[in-house]
Design an enzyme around this catalytic site. Structure first.
Site, PDB file in Angstrom:
ATOM      1  N   HIS A 139     -53.716  16.153   8.613  1.00 55.91           N
ATOM      2  CA  HIS A 139     -53.366  15.412   9.811  1.00 55.91           C
ATOM      3  C   HIS A 139     -51.859  15.168   9.921  1.00 55.91           C
ATOM      4  O   HIS A 139     -51.128  15.192   8.924  1.00 55.91           O
ATOM      5  CB  HIS A 139     -54.120  14.085   9.849  1.00 55.91           C
ATOM      6  CG  HIS A 139     -55.587  14.256  10.105  1.00 55.91           C
ATOM      7  ND1 HIS A 139     -56.434  13.199  10.380  1.00 55.91           N
ATOM      8  CD2 HIS A 139     -56.366  15.360  10.143  1.00 55.91           C
ATOM      9  CE1 HIS A 139     -57.667  13.641  10.570  1.00 55.91           C
ATOM     10  NE2 HIS A 139     -57.642  14.949  10.424  1.00 55.91           N
ATOM     11  N   GLU A 141     -50.096  12.491  10.563  1.00 54.20           N
ATOM     12  CA  GLU A 141     -49.568  11.321   9.859  1.00 54.20           C
ATOM     13  C   GLU A 141     -49.291  11.635   8.392  1.00 54.20           C
ATOM     14  O   GLU A 141     -48.250  11.244   7.845  1.00 54.20           O
ATOM     15  CB  GLU A 141     -50.571  10.165   9.945  1.00 54.20           C
ATOM     16  CG  GLU A 141     -50.941   9.755  11.365  1.00 54.20           C
ATOM     17  CD  GLU A 141     -52.181  10.461  11.867  1.00 54.20           C
ATOM     18  OE1 GLU A 141     -52.996   9.807  12.543  1.00 54.20           O
ATOM     19  OE2 GLU A 141     -52.341  11.670  11.585  1.00 54.20           O
ATOM     20  N   CYS A 165     -57.109   8.044  12.127  1.00 53.21           N
ATOM     21  CA  CYS A 165     -58.479   7.817  11.687  1.00 53.21           C
ATOM     22  C   CYS A 165     -58.463   7.081  10.352  1.00 53.21           C
ATOM     23  O   CYS A 165     -57.396   6.788   9.795  1.00 53.21           O
ATOM     24  CB  CYS A 165     -59.209   9.152  11.556  1.00 53.21           C
ATOM     25  SG  CYS A 165     -58.544  10.198  10.230  1.00 53.21           S
ATOM     26  N   CYS A 168     -56.573   8.850   7.405  1.00 54.12           N
ATOM     27  CA  CYS A 168     -55.112   8.746   7.514  1.00 54.12           C
ATOM     28  C   CYS A 168     -54.654   7.321   7.249  1.00 54.12           C
ATOM     29  O   CYS A 168     -53.578   7.098   6.685  1.00 54.12           O
ATOM     30  CB  CYS A 168     -54.657   9.192   8.899  1.00 54.12           C
ATOM     31  SG  CYS A 168     -54.822  10.963   9.166  1.00 54.12           S
TER      32      CYS A 168
END
Length: 224
Positions: A139, A141, A165, A168
């Site tokens: 992801h 992040e 989410c 993360c």
């Protein structure tokens, strides 16, 4: 003494010259408005530079510049443009408390893993999770935090185009990020639990969370 042949050639040349002069004169007369060299006025120069015309003696600063929040969020959105994901492009920008960009990232496969040898599908035709992107994608992040060149993420701010989410959120908390600024929160199908858990985790860890409200409707970049 000039020969008859030479005399004829001289006469023809003179006649052609006179005819050319007449044609040129008529052309100029019929087109009185000849094109002039293009000169940009002050207002035109201003439109080319993308700002309003102002006096060179004006000591005040320019108006309409980007706020810090809009600036960092715009970088997150620009980073998202690098994502190869055909369904969802997410970008993130990790910023220090002093306004220094520490890392940027977008969702994609890990380094060294070919973008053409792993699936980008959201749903598998055969119901096989390994035929979707989810087991492989890193992801945005996480990438932004990992791309800090070994700088600490502790106490820093993370700008992200989409609310993180729960997976993360764990990385954000463990890395020491103190604040998350997000643009949209997208909940799809039965994934509400992942975002509810994310909110809960970030709140328990004392990580500040706020939604970004842009001061500008859009930002246009032109490569010319």
């Amino acid at each position: 003494m000039i020969s008859a042949k030479d005399f004829v050639l001289v006469s023809i040349s003179a006649a052609l010259g006179a005819l050319s002069s007449v044609i040129a004169f008529r052309f100029i007369s019929s087109n009185p408005k000849r094109p002039r060299p293009r000169c940009f006025s002050a207002s035109e120069n201003a439109s080319v530079e993308g700002s309003q015309a102002r006096s060179p003696f004006d000591p005040s600063k320019r108006k309409g510049y980007l706020s810090w929040d809009d600036y960092f969020m715009a970088i997150a959105f620009l980073s998202a443009k690098r994502s190869k994901d055909p369904n969802r492009q997410v970008g993130a920008c990790l910023v220090s408390q002093n306004g220094i960009i520490l890392g940027i990232g977008y969702n994609g496969f890990p380094r060294g893993c070919s973008d053409d040898k792993l699936p980008w599908a959201k749903i598998s035709v055969n119901g096989d999770q390994l035929e979707t992107k989810y087991p492989y994608v890193v992801h945005a992040e996480v990438n932004a935090i990992l791309n800090t060149n070994h700088a600490s993420a502790a106490g820093q701010r993370l700008y992200v185009t989409m609310f993180p989410c729960n997976e993360c959120a764990k990385v954000i908390i463990q890395s020491g990020v103190s604040e998350v600024i997000y643009f949209i929160e997208k909940r799809v199908n039965n994934s509400d639990a992942a975002y509810t858990a994310s909110h809960k985790l970030l709140s328990l860890a004392g990580v500040k969370v706020r939604k970004h409200h842009p001061q500008m409707a859009d930002i246009t970049l032109k490569f010319e």
